[in-house]
Design an enzyme around this catalytic site. Structure first.
Site, short mmCIF file in Angstrom:
data_model
loop_
_atom_site.label_atom_id
_atom_site.label_comp_id
_atom_site.label_asym_id
_atom_site.label_seq_id
_atom_site.Cartn_x
_atom_site.Cartn_y
_atom_site.Cartn_z
N CYS A 169 -0.07 4.16 1.72
CA CYS A 169 -0.44 5.10 2.78
C CYS A 169 0.65 5.33 3.83
O CYS A 169 0.75 6.42 4.39
CB CYS A 169 -1.75 4.71 3.45
SG CYS A 169 -1.67 3.14 4.34
N LYS B 44 -12.28 -4.73 2.23
CA LYS B 44 -11.72 -3.92 3.30
C LYS B 44 -12.64 -2.72 3.51
O LYS B 44 -12.84 -1.91 2.61
CB LYS B 44 -10.32 -3.45 2.91
CG LYS B 44 -9.69 -2.56 3.96
CD LYS B 44 -8.27 -2.23 3.61
CE LYS B 44 -7.68 -1.30 4.63
NZ LYS B 44 -6.31 -0.95 4.31
N LYS C 263 -11.81 -7.59 6.21
CA LYS C 263 -11.20 -6.76 7.23
C LYS C 263 -12.07 -5.56 7.53
O LYS C 263 -12.51 -4.91 6.59
CB LYS C 263 -9.84 -6.30 6.70
CG LYS C 263 -9.09 -5.34 7.54
CD LYS C 263 -7.87 -4.91 6.79
CE LYS C 263 -7.14 -3.90 7.62
NZ LYS C 263 -5.96 -3.42 6.98
N GLU D 142 -16.63 -7.89 -4.77
CA GLU D 142 -15.20 -7.51 -4.73
C GLU D 142 -14.32 -8.75 -4.64
O GLU D 142 -13.28 -8.84 -5.30
CB GLU D 142 -14.93 -6.62 -3.51
CG GLU D 142 -15.42 -5.19 -3.62
CD GLU D 142 -14.43 -4.31 -4.40
OE1 GLU D 142 -13.48 -4.84 -4.99
OE2 GLU D 142 -14.63 -3.09 -4.43
N CYS E 38 0.87 -1.17 0.00
CA CYS E 38 0.00 0.00 0.00
C CYS E 38 0.90 1.22 0.00
O CYS E 38 2.09 1.12 0.30
CB CYS E 38 -0.90 0.01 1.23
SG CYS E 38 -2.23 1.22 1.10
N SER F 63 -6.45 -3.64 14.56
CA SER F 63 -5.91 -2.95 15.74
C SER F 63 -6.98 -2.55 16.76
O SER F 63 -6.78 -2.71 17.96
CB SER F 63 -5.13 -1.72 15.28
OG SER F 63 -5.94 -0.86 14.51
C1 PBG Z 1 -3.73 0.53 5.03
C2 PBG Z 1 -3.91 -0.49 6.08
C3 PBG Z 1 -4.74 -0.34 7.19
C4 PBG Z 1 -4.59 -1.47 7.98
C5 PBG Z 1 -3.71 -2.31 7.32
N1 PBG Z 1 -3.30 -1.70 6.12
C6 PBG Z 1 -5.63 0.69 7.66
C7 PBG Z 1 -6.06 1.87 7.00
O1 PBG Z 1 -6.79 1.84 6.03
O2 PBG Z 1 -5.65 2.93 7.51
C8 PBG Z 1 -5.29 -1.66 9.30
C9 PBG Z 1 -4.82 -2.70 10.18
C10 PBG Z 1 -5.29 -2.58 11.58
O3 PBG Z 1 -6.09 -1.72 11.96
O4 PBG Z 1 -4.83 -3.41 12.37
N2 PBG Z 1 -3.40 0.19 3.83
#
Ligand code: PBG
Length: 314
Positions: free
Chosen positions: A112, A186, A239, A224, A110, A265
């Protein structure tokens, strides 16, 4: 059939064992330290060397796999740290494979964590995410992870068409054996809060609702997942996990491929906080939650509880 432990075990339908668990790890560059994450007691960002140690301890307890998230020293508009062959994940993968050749190393793909704006793709001048340009950078990232020796690639960006783009790139460059574990469904979830602290990846403006899914949609999640399988995903992920058990079940029944669920998390933080406040028996609650995720249809569970759970189950 419930009177004794032996009878209950005889007819138990769902097995929870360490062999289905994946431990997420945050690896950071630019410090040799362990940086604890406030909302996630027991979880930290680690230097590569410390993360290798953590992984070794988890593997010794029976956890077969880790999922790596990188925290780079610098970020920019196009997330160039994500596809740098000497980037944090690439260096970490090499170190992990050298120290623990049998441990499965999955990498999160990713942008981000690497973009200055914190979005999962490239942001255009008008503020929209540019899906197709993002695909090129994501494919480059996947290729770079595979080149470093990753056992599987897990794209979590939610751009359209990225599984196909990654698959084509990996196949063209000699990595046709590297599987794709796609975050297919997701959701735009409030339960990612603590992760964004851990990865330093909270969006600087706006939110992720233009690419992550609406929590109200289950038909769309199935769609999806089927699209991703069609594009070449070898495993699909749902997720978060606990608020989406029905989605896990439906995705499993409609795709019939291995399904992973990410116990995220915020789900981890809730149980930890309740246990710390004396409101829950942590061990019993975690085992019940993870058994529920397996019962819903998940073959694999990605969870920050992985090492402890493996120790309990032993
Ligand atoms: C982003 C990503 C996220 C998580 C894993 N990869 C979250 C987001 O979209 O900010 C979340 C994992 C977690 O909350 O444990 N690509």
């Amino acid at each position: 059939m419930r009177r004794t432990g032996a009878l209950r075990a005889l007819v138990r339908e769902t097995e929870l064992s360490p062999s289905h668990l994946v431990l997420p790890l945050f690896v950071q560059l630019g410090t040799e330290e362990r940086t604890p994450i406030e909302a996630m007691p027991g979880v930290a960002r680690h230097s590569i060397a410390l993360a290798v140690e953590e992984a070794g301890a988890a593997q010794a307890a029976g956890v077969p796999a880790v999922l790596l998230f990188g925290v780079p020293a610098d970020k920019d508009e196009r997330g160039s740290g994500a596809y740098d062959d000497e980037g944090v994940v690439q260096l970490a993968v090499r170190a992990f494979k050298e120290a623990h050749p049998e441990l499965l190393v999955l990498t999160d793909v990713c942008l981000c964590g690497y973009t200055s704006h914190g979005h999962c793709g490239v942001v255009r001048a008008d503020g929209e995410i540019d899906n197709d340009i993002s695909l090129e950078l994501l494919a480059k990232t996947a290729l770079s992870h595979a080149g470093a020796g990753a056992d599987a690639i897990a794209p979590s960006d939610m751009m359209d068409g990225r599984v196909g783009a990654l698959r084509a790139q990996l196949d063209a460059e000699g990595h046709s054996g590297v599987p794709i574990v796609s975050y297919a469904a997701k959701f735009a979830s409030a339960f990612y809060g603590p992760f964004r602290e851990a990865a330093g990846s909270a969006p600087a403006f706006g939110d992720r609702r233009s690419y992550q899914m609406d929590p109200a949609n289950a038909d769309e999640a199935v769609r999806e997942a089927l699209l991703d399988v069609d594009e070449g995903a070898d495993m699909v992920m749902v997720k978060p996990a606990l608020p989406y058990l029905d989605v896990i079940r439906r995705v499993k029944e409609s795709t019939r491929v291995p399904v992973a669920a990410y116990n995220v998390s915020g789900e981890y933080a809730m149980i930890k906080a309740a246990a710390a406040a004396g409101l829950l028996d942590e061990r019993a609650a975690v085992l019940e939650a993870l058994t529920g995720i397996r019962r819903a249809g998940a073959d694999v569970i990605v969870t920050y509880h992985a090492r402890e759970v493996a120790q309990w189950l032993n």
